[in-house]
Scaffold this motif. Structure first.
Motif, PDB file in Angstrom:
ATOM      1  N   SER A  83      75.572 -13.339  20.294  1.00  0.00           N
ATOM      2  CA  SER A  83      74.517 -14.218  19.796  1.00  0.00           C
ATOM      3  C   SER A  83      74.915 -14.922  18.508  1.00  0.00           C
ATOM      4  CB  SER A  83      73.227 -13.414  19.555  1.00  0.00           C
ATOM      5  OG  SER A  83      72.780 -12.780  20.734  1.00  0.00           O
ATOM      6  N   PHE A  84      75.968 -14.411  17.866  1.00  0.00           N
ATOM      7  CA  PHE A  84      76.387 -14.948  16.577  1.00  0.00           C
ATOM      8  C   PHE A  84      77.802 -15.541  16.650  1.00  0.00           C
ATOM      9  CE2 PHE A  84      73.523 -11.328  16.044  1.00  0.00           C
ATOM     10  CZ  PHE A  84      72.481 -11.931  15.347  1.00  0.00           C
ATOM     11  N   ASP A  85      78.162 -16.027  17.827  1.00  0.00           N
ATOM     12  CA  ASP A  85      79.511 -16.551  18.030  1.00  0.00           C
ATOM     13  C   ASP A  85      79.797 -17.823  17.235  1.00  0.00           C
ATOM     14  OD1 ASP A  85      80.327 -14.529  19.671  1.00  0.00           O
ATOM     15  OD2 ASP A  85      80.120 -15.636  21.550  1.00  0.00           O
ATOM     16  N   ASP A  86      78.763 -18.435  16.681  1.00  0.00           N
ATOM     17  CA  ASP A  86      78.985 -19.647  15.905  1.00  0.00           C
ATOM     18  C   ASP A  86      79.475 -19.349  14.487  1.00  0.00           C
ATOM     19  OD1 ASP A  86      76.483 -18.439  15.376  1.00  0.00           O
ATOM     20  OD2 ASP A  86      75.711 -20.287  14.483  1.00  0.00           O
ATOM     21  N   ARG A  87      79.628 -18.069  14.137  1.00  0.00           N
ATOM     22  CA  ARG A  87      80.025 -17.671  12.784  1.00  0.00           C
ATOM     23  C   ARG A  87      81.457 -17.155  12.774  1.00  0.00           C
ATOM     24  NH1 ARG A  87      74.524 -15.444   9.996  1.00  0.00           N
ATOM     25  NH2 ARG A  87      73.058 -16.440  11.438  1.00  0.00           N
ATOM     26  N   GLU A  88      82.029 -17.154  11.575  1.00  0.00           N
ATOM     27  CA  GLU A  88      83.352 -16.572  11.397  1.00  0.00           C
ATOM     28  C   GLU A  88      83.273 -15.069  11.688  1.00  0.00           C
ATOM     29  OE1 GLU A  88      86.247 -18.157  10.759  1.00  0.00           O
ATOM     30  OE2 GLU A  88      85.030 -19.944  11.073  1.00  0.00           O
ATOM     31  N   PRO A  89      84.401 -14.432  12.097  1.00  0.00           N
ATOM     32  CA  PRO A  89      84.350 -13.034  12.549  1.00  0.00           C
ATOM     33  C   PRO A  89      83.641 -12.066  11.620  1.00  0.00           C
ATOM     34  CG  PRO A  89      86.461 -13.968  13.118  1.00  0.00           C
ATOM     35  CD  PRO A  89      85.739 -15.016  12.316  1.00  0.00           C
ATOM     36  N   LEU A  90      83.931 -12.100  10.318  1.00  0.00           N
ATOM     37  CA  LEU A  90      83.291 -11.154   9.401  1.00  0.00           C
ATOM     38  C   LEU A  90      81.801 -11.446   9.240  1.00  0.00           C
ATOM     39  CD1 LEU A  90      86.095 -10.750   6.735  1.00  0.00           C
ATOM     40  CD2 LEU A  90      85.006  -8.875   7.990  1.00  0.00           C
ATOM     41  N   LEU A  93      80.041 -10.197  12.369  1.00  0.00           N
ATOM     42  CA  LEU A  93      79.784  -8.757  12.307  1.00  0.00           C
ATOM     43  C   LEU A  93      78.581  -8.459  11.427  1.00  0.00           C
ATOM     44  CD1 LEU A  93      80.538  -5.692  12.579  1.00  0.00           C
ATOM     45  CD2 LEU A  93      81.964  -6.037  10.553  1.00  0.00           C
ATOM     46  N   GLU A  94      78.539  -9.063  10.242  1.00  0.00           N
ATOM     47  CA  GLU A  94      77.454  -8.783   9.306  1.00  0.00           C
ATOM     48  C   GLU A  94      76.106  -9.216   9.873  1.00  0.00           C
ATOM     49  OE1 GLU A  94      76.379  -9.249   4.559  1.00  0.00           O
ATOM     50  OE2 GLU A  94      77.960 -10.480   5.441  1.00  0.00           O
ATOM     51  N   ALA A  95      76.074 -10.397  10.500  1.00  0.00           N
ATOM     52  CA  ALA A  95      74.815 -10.878  11.070  1.00  0.00           C
ATOM     53  C   ALA A  95      74.344  -9.976  12.195  1.00  0.00           C
ATOM     54  CB  ALA A  95      74.994 -12.311  11.574  1.00  0.00           C
ATOM     55  N   GLN A 191      72.556   0.334   4.659  1.00  0.00           N
ATOM     56  CA  GLN A 191      73.971   0.623   4.812  1.00  0.00           C
ATOM     57  C   GLN A 191      74.774  -0.549   5.372  1.00  0.00           C
ATOM     58  OE1 GLN A 191      75.269   3.483   3.558  1.00  0.00           O
ATOM     59  NE2 GLN A 191      73.154   3.626   2.845  1.00  0.00           N
ATOM     60  N   VAL A 192      74.120  -1.678   5.594  1.00  0.00           N
ATOM     61  CA  VAL A 192      74.839  -2.839   6.112  1.00  0.00           C
ATOM     62  C   VAL A 192      75.897  -3.307   5.127  1.00  0.00           C
ATOM     63  CG1 VAL A 192      74.646  -5.261   6.765  1.00  0.00           C
ATOM     64  CG2 VAL A 192      72.967  -3.614   7.614  1.00  0.00           C
ATOM     65  N   ALA A 193      75.497  -3.543   3.884  1.00  0.00           N
ATOM     66  CA  ALA A 193      76.422  -4.075   2.878  1.00  0.00           C
ATOM     67  C   ALA A 193      77.604  -3.139   2.632  1.00  0.00           C
ATOM     68  CB  ALA A 193      75.682  -4.380   1.584  1.00  0.00           C
ATOM     69  N   PRO A 194      77.388  -1.823   2.432  1.00  0.00           N
ATOM     70  CA  PRO A 194      78.537  -0.939   2.216  1.00  0.00           C
ATOM     71  C   PRO A 194      79.509  -0.919   3.392  1.00  0.00           C
ATOM     72  CG  PRO A 194      76.526   0.159   1.524  1.00  0.00           C
ATOM     73  CD  PRO A 194      76.111  -1.103   2.223  1.00  0.00           C
ATOM     74  N   PHE A 195      78.985  -0.893   4.615  1.00  0.00           N
ATOM     75  CA  PHE A 195      79.886  -0.838   5.771  1.00  0.00           C
ATOM     76  C   PHE A 195      80.642  -2.150   5.930  1.00  0.00           C
ATOM     77  CE2 PHE A 195      81.156  -1.030  10.216  1.00  0.00           C
ATOM     78  CZ  PHE A 195      81.699   0.233  10.397  1.00  0.00           C
ATOM     79  N   VAL A 196      79.966  -3.264   5.749  1.00  0.00           N
ATOM     80  CA  VAL A 196      80.637  -4.558   5.871  1.00  0.00           C
ATOM     81  C   VAL A 196      81.689  -4.707   4.774  1.00  0.00           C
ATOM     82  CG1 VAL A 196      80.327  -7.060   5.762  1.00  0.00           C
ATOM     83  CG2 VAL A 196      78.712  -5.666   7.062  1.00  0.00           C
ATOM     84  N   SER A 197      81.400  -4.212   3.576  1.00  0.00           N
ATOM     85  CA  SER A 197      82.389  -4.255   2.492  1.00  0.00           C
ATOM     86  C   SER A 197      83.630  -3.450   2.856  1.00  0.00           C
ATOM     87  CB  SER A 197      81.784  -3.710   1.185  1.00  0.00           C
ATOM     88  OG  SER A 197      80.770  -4.561   0.706  1.00  0.00           O
TER      89      SER A 197
END
Length: 214
Positions: A83-90, A93-95, A191-197
């Motif tokens: 659903s978020f294929d219009d975004r860059e890979p990272l 993932l975050e979205a 925990q989204v921000a820590p894991f994405v970091s």
């Protein structure tokens, strides 16, 4: 009179099956599967035991049907990484992870139910194992889909192995948060921000390593 456990919209009339399953979800969360008696289920949903046996056969049949419905609800509520294929890979993932955690914050009982049944003898029943496996495989596949564009866009055995390891870690993170949410009130979204970091740092480290090898 059938009690509404909150799973249906206000004013909606529940079917007998849904009323029983809503009551079972509540009781399993409070008492665990082993602590839930048919008499408790009858009192909670407002239907006679004969109705429970008619629709589900026995208590294990109730649990199997509840798990199957939970899988359907999870599938409907959770976003797909595509659903978020219009975004860059990272950013993709975050979205996706943000949307998934927001869904879990709205309905934490989904994963809490899986944790509750994982500690009793009913976890070995074939019908239970099959549905739990489908839920787990769906979650794992979503993580693989979300992580592959970051670490294995062009394939490669080592890169794909890393994606598999991180997918296991991501799924374990949400499993653990189901317990933390229940005991400590910790949200999934926190925990989204820590894991994405962590993922960003690992991606940057691997990119730097690849440059040094050129």
């Amino acid at each position: 009179m059938v009690r509404d456990s909150g799973a249906a919209p206000a004013g909606a009339r529940l079917s007998s099956q849904d009323a029983i399953l809503n009551a079972a979800r509540s009781l399993v969360g409070e008492k665990g599967y082993d602590g839930m008696a048919i008499s408790d289920l009858s009192a909670q949903c407002g239907l006679p035991p004969s109705s429970i046996y008619y629709h589900f056969g026995n208590k294990l049949g109730v649990l199997s049907a509840l798990l199957e419905r939970t899988f359907e609800e999870l599938h409907a509520a959770f976003p797909n990484p595509s659903s978020f294929d219009d975004r860059e890979p990272l950013e993709r993932l975050e979205a996706w992870f943000s949307a998934a955690c927001a869904s879990l914050d709205r309905r934490p009982d989904y994963l809490q139910l899986l944790v509750a049944i994982s500690i009793g003898p009913q976890k070995d029943a074939e019908a239970v194992q099959a549905t739990v496996r489908r839920i787990r495989d769906y979650a794992h596949a979503s993580w693989v889909d979300a992580l592959t564009p970051i670490f294995a866009p062009n394939g490669g055995k080592n890169n794909e192995a890393l994606v598999e390891q991180l997918a296991v870690l991501g799924r374990a993170l949400t499993d653990g948060l189901s317990v933390a949410n229940n005991f400590d009130g910790a949200s999934y979204s926190s925990q989204v921000a820590p894991f994405v970091s962590l993922v960003r740092g690992l991606a940057a480290q691997r990119a730097a390593g690849a440059k040094r090898k050129r």
